[in-house]
Design an enzyme around this catalytic site. Structure first.
Site, PDB file in Angstrom:
ATOM      1  CG  ASN A  36      12.118   6.012 -12.330  1.00  0.00           C
ATOM      2  OD1 ASN A  36      11.938   5.628 -11.186  1.00  0.00           O
ATOM      3  ND2 ASN A  36      12.471   7.244 -12.627  1.00  0.00           N
ATOM      4  CB  CYS A  39       9.235   9.204 -10.718  1.00  0.00           C
ATOM      5  SG  CYS A  39       9.212  10.988 -10.965  1.00  0.00           S
ATOM      6  CE  LYS A  75      17.226   7.087 -10.679  1.00  0.00           C
ATOM      7  NZ  LYS A  75      17.519   8.300 -11.490  1.00  0.00           N
ATOM      8  CG  ASN A 104      14.510   8.365  -8.306  1.00  0.00           C
ATOM      9  OD1 ASN A 104      15.003   9.488  -8.328  1.00  0.00           O
ATOM     10  ND2 ASN A 104      13.582   7.977  -9.158  1.00  0.00           N
ATOM     11  CB  SER A 105      15.235  12.159  -5.275  1.00  0.00           C
ATOM     12  OG  SER A 105      14.023  12.031  -5.981  1.00  0.00           O
ATOM     13  N   GLY A 132      21.205  15.092  -3.535  1.00  0.00           N
ATOM     14  CA  GLY A 132      22.401  15.781  -3.070  1.00  0.00           C
ATOM     15  C   GLY A 132      23.064  15.084  -1.898  1.00  0.00           C
ATOM     16  N   GLY A 158      23.581   8.990  -5.568  1.00  0.00           N
ATOM     17  CA  GLY A 158      23.124   9.695  -4.379  1.00  0.00           C
ATOM     18  C   GLY A 158      24.264  10.316  -3.594  1.00  0.00           C
ATOM     19  N   GLY A 180      24.033  13.473 -10.328  1.00  0.00           N
ATOM     20  CA  GLY A 180      22.808  14.227 -10.573  1.00  0.00           C
ATOM     21  C   GLY A 180      22.928  15.668 -10.136  1.00  0.00           C
TER      22      GLY A 180
END
Length: 221
Positions: A36, A39, A75, A104-105, A132, A158, A180
């Protein structure tokens, strides 16, 4: 007999190297390991995926420790500029990278509660990753670019809340999709619902396999 992947995100290069070494002894249980690079929620830890020099060093040294018997994935953070896409792809294509999770977010967003007049989440004074539905278009852009410009299999992530969203990710090139936020809302039943909705979309379009449409996004003249 579903595949078992482990995602690692240490606080330092040494942490990641140490964790990666375990893959050489756990190949009987592991199908893959994901590094990852993205983050946004840990205090004092920048997203390595935005520092291309550090990213190259991290991938190279961790890749050296990963057993060739298992899959190696990354990621990635969301990228926004074509130059960033190009820089990331140039690094990724130097190595044997089997999978890319896009994305990732989005960091660092800030959610505010206007009633309590406070931030919503605790770490980093409220700054953190946003996921979201709001991130779907950015996720699709990353999925499609990395599908077109790397040899890696893409895991689309996503904004997937319904079968049509999963269809769009696959159309853009994803070989698998990841849920997620919707799982936090609905629980594990979301997987069954979205799978059924995806099959319904495919039946309507007379597709019998995801390979009938995967990566076949059309462009407007």
């Amino acid at each position: 007999k579903k595949p078992y992947f482990v995602s690692i995100s240490g606080m330092s290069l040494a942490d990641n190297i140490r964790m990666a070494k375990y893959t050489k002894t756990d190949t009987e249980f592991l199908d893959g390991i994901e590094l990852n690079l993205s983050c946004p929620n840990i205090i004092g830890k920048p997203q390595i995926g935005y520092d291309f020099v550090a990213m190259e060093e991290m991938i190279r040294k961790v890749r050296e420790e990963i057993s060739n018997e298992i899959l190696f994935g990354l990621k990635l953070p969301p990228y926004f500029d074509i130059s960033h896409y190009e820089s990331a792809c140039a690094i990724i294509n130097e190595f044997k990278v089997d999978t890319l999770t896009c994305i990732n977010s989005l960091g660092n967003g800030l959610m505010v509660n206007p009633y309590s007049e406070s931030v919503v989440i605790r770490p980093k004074n409220g700054y953190g990753g946003i996921g979201g539905s709001v991130i779907k278009s950015i996720a699709l852009a990353n999925v499609h670019y990395f599908y077109k410009h790397t040899k890696s299999d893409i895991i689309g992530c996503g904004g997937i809340t319904k079968g049509l969203d999963a269809f769009e990710h696959i159309l853009c090139g994803a070989k698998a999709v990841q849920l997620g936020t919707i799982v936090m809302i609905e629980g594990l039943d979301a997987f069954t619902r979205i799978k059924k909705e995806l099959i319904a979309v495919m039946n309507e379009k007379k597709y019998t396999s995801i390979e009938d449409f995967r990566g076949k996004l059309k462009y407007v003249d």
